[in-house]
Design a protein around this motif. Structure first.
Motif, PDB file in Angstrom:
ATOM      1  N   LEU A  43       6.987  -0.581   7.648  1.00 60.40           N
ATOM      2  CA  LEU A  43       6.453  -0.767   6.307  1.00 60.40           C
ATOM      3  C   LEU A  43       7.546  -0.592   5.256  1.00 60.40           C
ATOM      4  CD1 LEU A  43       3.223   1.378   6.788  1.00 60.40           C
ATOM      5  CD2 LEU A  43       3.389  -1.114   6.903  1.00 60.40           C
ATOM      6  N   ILE A  44       7.199  -0.906   3.988  1.00 58.39           N
ATOM      7  CA  ILE A  44       8.162  -0.733   2.907  1.00 58.39           C
ATOM      8  C   ILE A  44       8.576   0.727   2.781  1.00 58.39           C
ATOM      9  CG2 ILE A  44       8.385  -0.807   0.383  1.00 58.39           C
ATOM     10  CD1 ILE A  44       6.949  -3.465   0.400  1.00 58.39           C
ATOM     11  N   GLU A  45       7.642   1.645   2.989  1.00 55.20           N
ATOM     12  CA  GLU A  45       7.991   3.072   2.965  1.00 55.20           C
ATOM     13  C   GLU A  45       9.060   3.374   4.008  1.00 55.20           C
ATOM     14  OE1 GLU A  45       7.514   7.307   1.944  1.00 55.20           O
ATOM     15  OE2 GLU A  45       6.847   5.483   0.929  1.00 55.20           O
ATOM     16  N   SER A  98      -9.305   2.995   1.163  1.00 52.69           N
ATOM     17  CA  SER A  98      -9.050   4.316   0.571  1.00 52.69           C
ATOM     18  C   SER A  98      -7.694   4.329  -0.137  1.00 52.69           C
ATOM     19  CB  SER A  98      -9.092   5.399   1.651  1.00 52.69           C
ATOM     20  OG  SER A  98      -8.167   5.107   2.686  1.00 52.69           O
ATOM     21  N   SER A  99      -6.728   3.587   0.426  1.00 48.81           N
ATOM     22  CA  SER A  99      -5.431   3.392  -0.216  1.00 48.81           C
ATOM     23  C   SER A  99      -5.386   1.955  -0.712  1.00 48.81           C
ATOM     24  CB  SER A  99      -4.293   3.657   0.775  1.00 48.81           C
ATOM     25  OG  SER A  99      -3.043   3.367   0.213  1.00 48.81           O
ATOM     26  N   LEU A 100      -5.432   1.777  -2.024  1.00 48.82           N
ATOM     27  CA  LEU A 100      -5.608   0.442  -2.593  1.00 48.82           C
ATOM     28  C   LEU A 100      -4.345  -0.406  -2.456  1.00 48.82           C
ATOM     29  CD1 LEU A 100      -7.550   1.397  -5.843  1.00 48.82           C
ATOM     30  CD2 LEU A 100      -8.483   0.427  -3.733  1.00 48.82           C
ATOM     31  N   PRO A 101      -4.507  -1.702  -2.156  1.00 50.00           N
ATOM     32  CA  PRO A 101      -3.347  -2.605  -2.077  1.00 50.00           C
ATOM     33  C   PRO A 101      -2.932  -3.069  -3.473  1.00 50.00           C
ATOM     34  CG  PRO A 101      -5.345  -3.792  -1.501  1.00 50.00           C
ATOM     35  CD  PRO A 101      -5.760  -2.362  -1.746  1.00 50.00           C
ATOM     36  N   TYR A 102      -1.635  -3.061  -3.715  1.00 48.53           N
ATOM     37  CA  TYR A 102      -1.079  -3.515  -4.989  1.00 48.53           C
ATOM     38  C   TYR A 102      -0.353  -4.832  -4.782  1.00 48.53           C
ATOM     39  CZ  TYR A 102      -1.987   0.986  -7.252  1.00 48.53           C
ATOM     40  OH  TYR A 102      -2.590   2.086  -7.798  1.00 48.53           O
ATOM     41  N   THR A 103      -0.487  -5.720  -5.761  1.00 49.81           N
ATOM     42  CA  THR A 103       0.236  -6.982  -5.737  1.00 49.81           C
ATOM     43  C   THR A 103       0.931  -7.183  -7.078  1.00 49.81           C
ATOM     44  OG1 THR A 103      -1.734  -8.191  -6.474  1.00 49.81           O
ATOM     45  CG2 THR A 103      -1.334  -8.070  -4.107  1.00 49.81           C
ATOM     46  N   LYS A 148       0.865  -1.174   0.000  1.00 48.08           N
ATOM     47  CA  LYS A 148       0.000   0.000   0.000  1.00 48.08           C
ATOM     48  C   LYS A 148       0.903   1.227   0.000  1.00 48.08           C
ATOM     49  CE  LYS A 148      -4.369  -1.075   2.252  1.00 48.08           C
ATOM     50  NZ  LYS A 148      -5.238  -0.679   3.381  1.00 48.08           N
ATOM     51  N   PRO A 149       0.782   2.103  -1.005  1.00 49.17           N
ATOM     52  CA  PRO A 149       1.612   3.308  -0.991  1.00 49.17           C
ATOM     53  C   PRO A 149       1.228   4.211   0.164  1.00 49.17           C
ATOM     54  CG  PRO A 149      -0.003   3.385  -2.783  1.00 49.17           C
ATOM     55  CD  PRO A 149      -0.074   2.017  -2.192  1.00 49.17           C
ATOM     56  N   LYS A 150       2.167   4.405   1.099  1.00 46.24           N
ATOM     57  CA  LYS A 150       1.910   5.176   2.313  1.00 46.24           C
ATOM     58  C   LYS A 150       2.676   6.489   2.354  1.00 46.24           C
ATOM     59  CE  LYS A 150      -0.812   2.396   4.729  1.00 46.24           C
ATOM     60  NZ  LYS A 150      -2.137   2.801   5.219  1.00 46.24           N
ATOM     61  N   GLY A 151       3.410   6.797   1.311  1.00 43.12           N
ATOM     62  CA  GLY A 151       4.191   8.022   1.295  1.00 43.12           C
ATOM     63  C   GLY A 151       4.713   8.289  -0.093  1.00 43.12           C
ATOM     64  N   GLU A 152       5.507   9.349  -0.213  1.00 41.43           N
ATOM     65  CA  GLU A 152       5.995   9.795  -1.517  1.00 41.43           C
ATOM     66  C   GLU A 152       6.819   8.729  -2.224  1.00 41.43           C
ATOM     67  OE1 GLU A 152       8.586  13.566  -3.316  1.00 41.43           O
ATOM     68  OE2 GLU A 152       8.723  13.033  -1.189  1.00 41.43           O
ATOM     69  N   PHE A 153       7.683   8.055  -1.483  1.00 43.41           N
ATOM     70  CA  PHE A 153       8.599   7.105  -2.110  1.00 43.41           C
ATOM     71  C   PHE A 153       7.887   5.833  -2.542  1.00 43.41           C
ATOM     72  CE2 PHE A 153      11.443   9.966   0.008  1.00 43.41           C
ATOM     73  CZ  PHE A 153      12.534  10.042  -0.835  1.00 43.41           C
ATOM     74  N   SER A 154       7.045   5.266  -1.678  1.00 46.94           N
ATOM     75  CA  SER A 154       6.335   4.052  -2.078  1.00 46.94           C
ATOM     76  C   SER A 154       5.312   4.350  -3.168  1.00 46.94           C
ATOM     77  CB  SER A 154       5.669   3.388  -0.870  1.00 46.94           C
ATOM     78  OG  SER A 154       4.820   4.289  -0.183  1.00 46.94           O
ATOM     79  N   GLN A 155       4.743   5.556  -3.181  1.00 46.98           N
ATOM     80  CA  GLN A 155       3.824   5.924  -4.264  1.00 46.98           C
ATOM     81  C   GLN A 155       4.565   6.006  -5.591  1.00 46.98           C
ATOM     82  OE1 GLN A 155       0.207   6.545  -4.256  1.00 46.98           O
ATOM     83  NE2 GLN A 155       0.919   6.078  -6.328  1.00 46.98           N
ATOM     84  N   LEU A 172       3.176  -4.368 -11.142  1.00 53.37           N
ATOM     85  CA  LEU A 172       2.223  -4.261 -10.037  1.00 53.37           C
ATOM     86  C   LEU A 172       0.852  -3.910 -10.588  1.00 53.37           C
ATOM     87  CD1 LEU A 172       4.084  -2.219  -7.232  1.00 53.37           C
ATOM     88  CD2 LEU A 172       3.797  -4.704  -7.380  1.00 53.37           C
ATOM     89  N   GLU A 173      -0.183  -4.362  -9.873  1.00 60.00           N
ATOM     90  CA  GLU A 173      -1.546  -3.986 -10.231  1.00 60.00           C
ATOM     91  C   GLU A 173      -2.405  -4.010  -8.969  1.00 60.00           C
ATOM     92  OE1 GLU A 173      -3.250  -8.316 -11.688  1.00 60.00           O
ATOM     93  OE2 GLU A 173      -2.320  -7.014 -13.194  1.00 60.00           O
TER      94      GLU A 173
END
Length: 351
Positions: free
Chosen positions: A318-320, A99-104, A58-65, A77-78
């Motif tokens: 998290l990854i972020e 609200s923040s979509l999970p990507y796999t 889940k993109p939680k910040g600027e870098f993961s987005q 990813l989708e």
């Protein structure tokens, strides 16, 4: 000799190495595993793949987005689903619209690590057993296969308890007590993960994933086959609760532990056929989730030569957090060396 040696090819270590490599430093990564990514792990088995570590992003910040955007454009990813479910106690499922979509990743979540590892020099299958300073005032590392590595700077990008084991044993006289106390203060939740596949005729559940908030055995279950392109059979990934993993982690009969997890999953989600998989594998995660992460993005040591620890246990879990920690570690090392202009978020563009 290299400018920087990085211990650990997880997300933080890869990001740190990319930041420094892209501005001309010589960087070598050493990792005990055959692959890269740490807990962003995908296993190939029975003509399919299973994400037995990080299940989605889940993109939680600027870098993961930014990472999600780039990998989505590449087709790696989708979006997985707009609804994830939660079960409290033995109550019915609650559907949570995201609200923040999970990507796999259809090819497995490890594609994230492979993307970040491009162009890096990585020595795989080398577990560091000793760290000291040599007579030339260089960091000197020895692996369990007796390979030797030297560098002017050192980044330790592995779970904090593993870093403690390495640094306490061989470099304690070089480290201040405050640094070691912070490192020792980071604790992890364990997990035991079951991957199980079933016949093609098995009825598919309507849900994609369920988080169990108060279950003594179960932590999470996901229909992992729903991530794959044209799956030939349904398969699931099930993570145990931390308490269950703690009690059963050292069990000699890991398959029986896995079957207990499956039995509880079968009754917990009302799918009795989960008790009868065609195939099953079980994996232990000693350091699954940081329980007490540091409230700082990296942990530098006051040593004569640069040394810094990083990971998702710095600033979050998290990854972020791992990305930000890897960048912070690179900034610390760069400040101690030649103070070049690091790429920051733009390092993605060079991959």
């Amino acid at each position: 000799m290299t400018d920087i040696t990085v211990i650990g090819a997880g997300i933080a270590g890869l990001v740190c190495a990319q930041q420094l490599t892209q501005v001309g430093y010589s960087v070598k990564i050493i990792d005990k595993s055959r692959g890269v990514g740490g807990r962003v792990a995908t296993r190939r088995l029975f003509e399919t793949k299973a994400d037995h570590g990080a299940c989605y992003l889940k993109p939680k910040g600027e870098f993961s987005q930014r990472l999600v955007t780039l990998l989505s454009q590449k087709g790696d990813l989708e979006v997985w689903t707009d609804t994830l479910h939660v079960q409290e106690n033995s109550s019915s499922l609650t559907a949570n619209l995201q609200s923040s979509l999970p990507y796999t990743a259809p090819e497995g979540m490890n594609v994230i690590a492979k993307f970040l590892a491009q162009g890096l020099q990585i020595n795989r299958g080398e577990r560091v057993k000793k760290i000291d300073l040599n007579f030339q005032n260089q960091w000197h590392l020895t692996s369990q296969t007796n390979q030797e590595f030297t560098a002017s700077s050192l980044v330790v990008a592995i779970p904090a308890p593993q870093a403690v084991m390495i640094l306490e044993s061989f470099a304690q006289n070089l480290l201040d007590n405050n640094f070691l106390e912070k490192l020792r203060g980071v604790e992890y939740y364990p997990a035991i993960t079951v991957m199980a596949g079933y016949t093609e005729s098995s009825a598919q559940p309507e849900w994609k994933a369920i988080t169990f908030t108060q279950n003594s055995v179960l932590g999470w279950i996901g229909l992992d086959s729903s991530k794959r392109k044209n799956p030939t059979q349904p398969h699931f990934v099930i993570h145990s609760s931390a308490d269950f993993a703690h009690k059963n982690f050292e069990s000699e009969d890991l398959e029986q532990v896995g079957r207990e997890i499956l039995h509880n999953a079968a009754s917990g989600v009302n799918l009795p056929w989960l008790n009868n998989p065609q195939w099953m594998q079980v994996h232990r995660w000693r350091y699954a989730f940081p329980k007490t992460p540091l409230q700082q993005t990296c942990l530098p040591a006051e040593t004569s030569l640069p040394l810094v620890c990083c990971g998702d246990w710095c600033g979050g879990n998290l990854i972020e957090s791992a990305i930000l920690s890897g960048i912070a570690a690179a900034e610390h090392i760069n400040c101690k060396l030649q103070q070049r202009e690091l790429p920051g978020i733009n390092f993605f563009d060079a991959l």
